[in-house]
Design an enzyme around this catalytic site. Structure first.
Site, PDB file in Angstrom:
ATOM      1  N   ASP A 141       0.903  -0.851  -0.144  1.00 28.48           N
ATOM      2  CA  ASP A 141       0.099  -0.150   0.024  1.00 28.48           C
ATOM      3  C   ASP A 141       1.307   1.493  -0.085  1.00 28.48           C
ATOM      4  O   ASP A 141       0.160   2.187   0.162  1.00 28.48           O
ATOM      5  CB  ASP A 141      -0.710  -0.001   1.078  1.00 28.48           C
ATOM      6  CG  ASP A 141      -2.406  -0.437   0.763  1.00 28.48           C
ATOM      7  OD1 ASP A 141      -2.521  -0.825  -0.174  1.00 28.48           O
ATOM      8  OD2 ASP A 141      -3.354  -0.233   1.753  1.00 28.48           O
ATOM      9  N   ASP A 443     -10.852  -6.761  10.938  1.00 31.30           N
ATOM     10  CA  ASP A 443     -10.159  -8.063  10.811  1.00 31.30           C
ATOM     11  C   ASP A 443     -11.669  -8.660  12.449  1.00 31.30           C
ATOM     12  O   ASP A 443     -12.209 -10.177  11.793  1.00 31.30           O
ATOM     13  CB  ASP A 443      -9.268  -8.539  11.393  1.00 31.30           C
ATOM     14  CG  ASP A 443      -8.420  -7.853  11.876  1.00 31.30           C
ATOM     15  OD1 ASP A 443      -8.893  -6.611  12.650  1.00 31.30           O
ATOM     16  OD2 ASP A 443      -7.215  -7.041  11.996  1.00 31.30           O
TER      17      ASP A 443
END
Ligand SMILES: *[C@@H]1O[C@H](CO)[C@@H](O)[C@H](O)[C@H]1NC(C)=O
Ligand SMILES: CC(=O)N[C@H]1CO[C@H](CO)[C@@H](O)[C@@H]1O
Length: 731
Positions: A141, A443
């Site tokens: 990223d 998550d």
């Protein structure tokens, strides 16, 4: 042999001693009820002095008691899993094994150095699993050509490293960890060669990282670098996708002619006007991109600092997914996160040994652990939103060979649009499909939703840790990390998918309570702050807030306090900690609650009222020499100017003043029967002073860079002094 074929691949055992534990918890709860009764029965009447203080204490004690009840959900029903890898190993032919796609996520090449990232990549590329079935994807990223360069170097070194690992059964398979472990093999000659190759590669990568650019000659060697031609910044660039090794290509072999796993670099498209959704966005892009390249049915998700310490752990995970009887409702298998950089007494409490060795076994007993990001194997289908149906049986697909016709470039070009910013518009990605967006702990909420659909998860905690990462090595890193987690957890509680209502009747009550227990971490700050300020101030003033030693109610406090702490200590020791480690953990417990949780709570309230936006900070993984040395010597690092430290220092100072004030009184006035009348308050204040000893050192005695900055010392001194004097004189 027939029976051999149907033998289970894993086993679940219940923890021993549960009856005893439940009895014990029962007595402790009675004690708690007595404390509540005492507080409730003795509230000063309206108009009397100290009514509000008393009600405050009642509130705090109600909170502590109820929170303790919640934590029992995490201990009530512990289970342990073990796997039978041998059975699995012999049961399936190589071509019948599922493909595994491994996702490694990195976000910033300055805090996550490329050399560390590729070591993680090596540790999974060299898994003891058919290379044709293995694909490794690195999502960058940061969009950094330095990381790409490192991965390119890695794709070359892997040709030497993988056969070396397999030939000599090397463990662990991260070269850096292996060479650092100093295990002295007898195949000395080959080790010297491979070590030299590694060091040369490391030099090149580290040099490039230091320079911040890649040498021209290296750049010309690979067409991949041309993709940076149109790159303007890490927040504004096209999709960069490069298949560095194509495992299906028969020419992609290691130096011994063995097959290599597929290796892919991806930096998804970024545009300033499109939200990128942090790690969840990266994961979702990876899910789509990989589906077009290898489409493995099992996905392993790893943080870039977390290498695999066990080359067989895929087999462990597959034992759950491939079990014919009990495997079909298992959506993910979570391993605990171990840490490599742990000192003996763990000053920052970052190894979470009680969470990994006790609590997660507890949630597992109620339907499965939380998905905690790294070290987790998923079924691709479930991650992509498959609905749960009771009698559904997973089939293991054979390879579809139609992709083999395409050239690598064709495949890349065809796959790139899947990682574009606009691909997800008007789709369920980030919602029903893939990882959920909009949460700081994406998550955990994804795992929760999976479980709400009816899927189970499994927690496997083998003796030898399967994954090892890097723990924070300064206090401020620790506190910032905790703030993010506790804030994310509170977001989940307040979200549409709250475990408190949405999950009701979808998951078991025990699991619901378990989630809530983590979700309300941050709310703990209120009661803790109250308890670490008010009783001490009243002690200084000489007003008693607790029953005297001669009072029968005293014994309920005495029992609850001693039973709780002895239990907690025993639990810690049984989880593999040391006594000093436990003491350190108590300190971090206090620091987390009075700073990280407080800030998390305030931020959540502000965000709910729409004052600020989501921010996401990564904790640094590299540290300068100084900091590492202090960490290794277990000296706390206060060397940052953070408002968190001002709070900690003020609280510590305030308790020190109160304690000193009382000691002075006792010395001056021999008739002052303090122990008798105010034993509990004195104990509390004394304990707070004791636990803060390292902080006093940092405030007054130390001279190194890790001491508390003098501006904070002065500020906190004045604040504490002001609080104590105004309280004693005015109130
Ligand atoms: C990592 O693996 C090695 C074997 O290669 C083992 O000796 C060590 O104990 C493992 N580390 C942890 C923390 O489990
Ligand atoms: C970031 C960091 O502190 N890394 C250290 C982890 O532990 C190893 C071994 O103790 C050190 O060599 C690293 O410097």
């Amino acid at each position: 042999m027939e029976s051999e074929k149907s033998m289970p691949l894993f086993e679940t055992k219940k923890a021993r001693g549960r009856v005893l534990h439940r009895l014990f918890a029962g007595t402790l709860f009675m004690g708690v009820c007595f404390i509540w009764a005492y507080r409730f029965g003795n509230i000063p009447r309206e108009g009397e002095d100290g009514r509000w203080v008393w009600i405050g204490l009642l509130g705090a004690e109600l909170w502590f008691g109820l929170y303790w009840v919640l934590t029992q959900a995490l201990r009530w029903n512990q289970v342990y899993r073990c796997t039978f890898k041998d059975r699995l190993y012999h049961r399936y032919a190589e071509e019948d094994l599922p493909g595994i796609d491994i996702f490694v996520c990195t976000a910033d090449s300055t805090v996550e150095p490329p050399i560390m990232v590729i070591n993680t990549v090596f540790s999974v590329m060299a898994y003891d699993y058919p290379a044709k079935k293995l694909s490794v994807y690195l999502s960058d990223d940061g969009g950094s050509n330095l990381t790409f360069y490192a991965l390119l170097e890695a794709s070359n070194f892997a040709r030497y490293w993988i056969p070396y690992c397999k030939k000599f059964k090397v463990e662990p398979r991260s070269p850096a960890a292996y060479f650092a472990s100093g295990s002295n093999p007898n195949h000395y000659g080959e080790t010297t060669v491979i070590k030299k190759l590694y060091q040369e590669m490391e030099d090149r990568i580290v040099t490039a990282t230091k320079l911040g650019r890649i040498l021209e000659e290296a750049r010309l060697k690979h067409r991949g670098f041309s993709q940076w031609d149109s790159y303007s910044s890490r927040h504004d660039h096209d999709t960069i996708l490069q298949i560095l090794i194509d495992g299906k290509d028969p020419n992609a072999t290691d130096i011994d002619g063995g097959a290599l796993p597929t290796l892919v670099y991806l930096a998804r498209e970024k545009r300033p006007q499109h939200p990128h959704n942090f790690k969840a966005g990266a994961m979702n892009a990876l899910i789509r991109v990989s589906s077009n390249i290898s489409n493995g049915q099992i996905i392993l998700n790893l943080d870039c600092d977390m290498y695999s310490n066990n080359s067989l752990c895929i087999w462990d995970a597959l034992c759950f997914f491939m079990d014919k009887e009990n495997g079909h409702d298992i959506a993910f298998v979570q391993f605990p996160q171990g840490f490599e950089n742990m000192t003996k007494n763990d000053i920052y409490g970052s190894s979470f040994i009680v969470i990994s060795n006790v609590e997660f076994h507890g949630v597992d007993g109620f339907g499965g652990p939380l998905y905690i990001g790294s070290g987790c194997f998923h079924r691709r289908d479930v991650l992509c939103g498959r609905k749960f149906t009771k009698d559904f049986k997973f089939q293991w697909k054979k390879d579809d060979d139609n992709k083999i016709q395409k050239t690598m470039q064709e495949l890349e070009e065809e796959t790139k649009p899947l990682a574009s910013c606009t691909y997800e518009q008007n789709t369920e990605w980030g919602n029903e499909i893939g990882l959920k967006y909009g949460c700081l702990v994406e998550d955990v909420i994804t795992g929760l939703l999976t479980q709400c659909k009816g899927w189970k998860s499994v927690y496997l905690n083998p003796e030898r840790k399967a994954f090892l990462g890097v723990a924070p090595i300064t206090l401020s890193q620790t506190l910032v990390q905790q703030k993010r987690w506790s804030e994310g957890h509170l977001q989940i509680l307040l979200s549409k998918y709250s475990p408190a209502w949405y999950a009701h009747a979808k998951i078991s009550l025990g699991l619901q309570l378990g989630y809530i227990c983590y979700n309300i971490w941050s709310v703990n700050c209120l009661a803790t702050l109250y308890y670490s300020i008010i009783p001490s101030l009243y002690l200084l003033k000489g007003i008693s807030l607790y029953p005297q030693v001669s009072d029968p109610w005293f014994w309920s406090f005495a029992y609850v306090i001693s039973a709780k702490y002895i239990y907690c200590l025993v639990e810690f020791l049984c989880s593999g900690g040391t006594i000093l480690g436990w003491w350190n953990e108590q300190r971090i417990w206090l620091y987390k609650r009075t700073t990280s949780y407080l800030f998390a709570l305030i931020d959540t309230i502000l965000k709910t009222l729409k004052f600020t936006n989501v921010t996401f900070s990564i904790t640094a993984k590299v540290a300068d020499e100084d900091v590492s040395q202090r960490y290794e010597k277990e000296i706390m690092d206060f060397g940052a100017s953070s408002p968190m430290f001002t709070i900690l220092a003020t609280l510590a100072m305030l308790n020190l003043f109160c304690f000193a004030g009382v000691v002075k009184k006792v010395i001056m006035d021999e008739n002052f029967r303090l122990y008798e009348e105010m034993f509990l308050q004195l104990l509390l204040c004394g304990a707070l002073v004791l636990i803060n000893l390292p902080l006093y050192q940092g405030l007054f005695l130390r001279k190194d860079k890790g001491k508390v900055p003098s501006s904070i010392t002065i500020k906190s001194f004045l604040l504490a002094l002001l609080a104590c004097t105004s309280f004693t004189f005015l109130y």
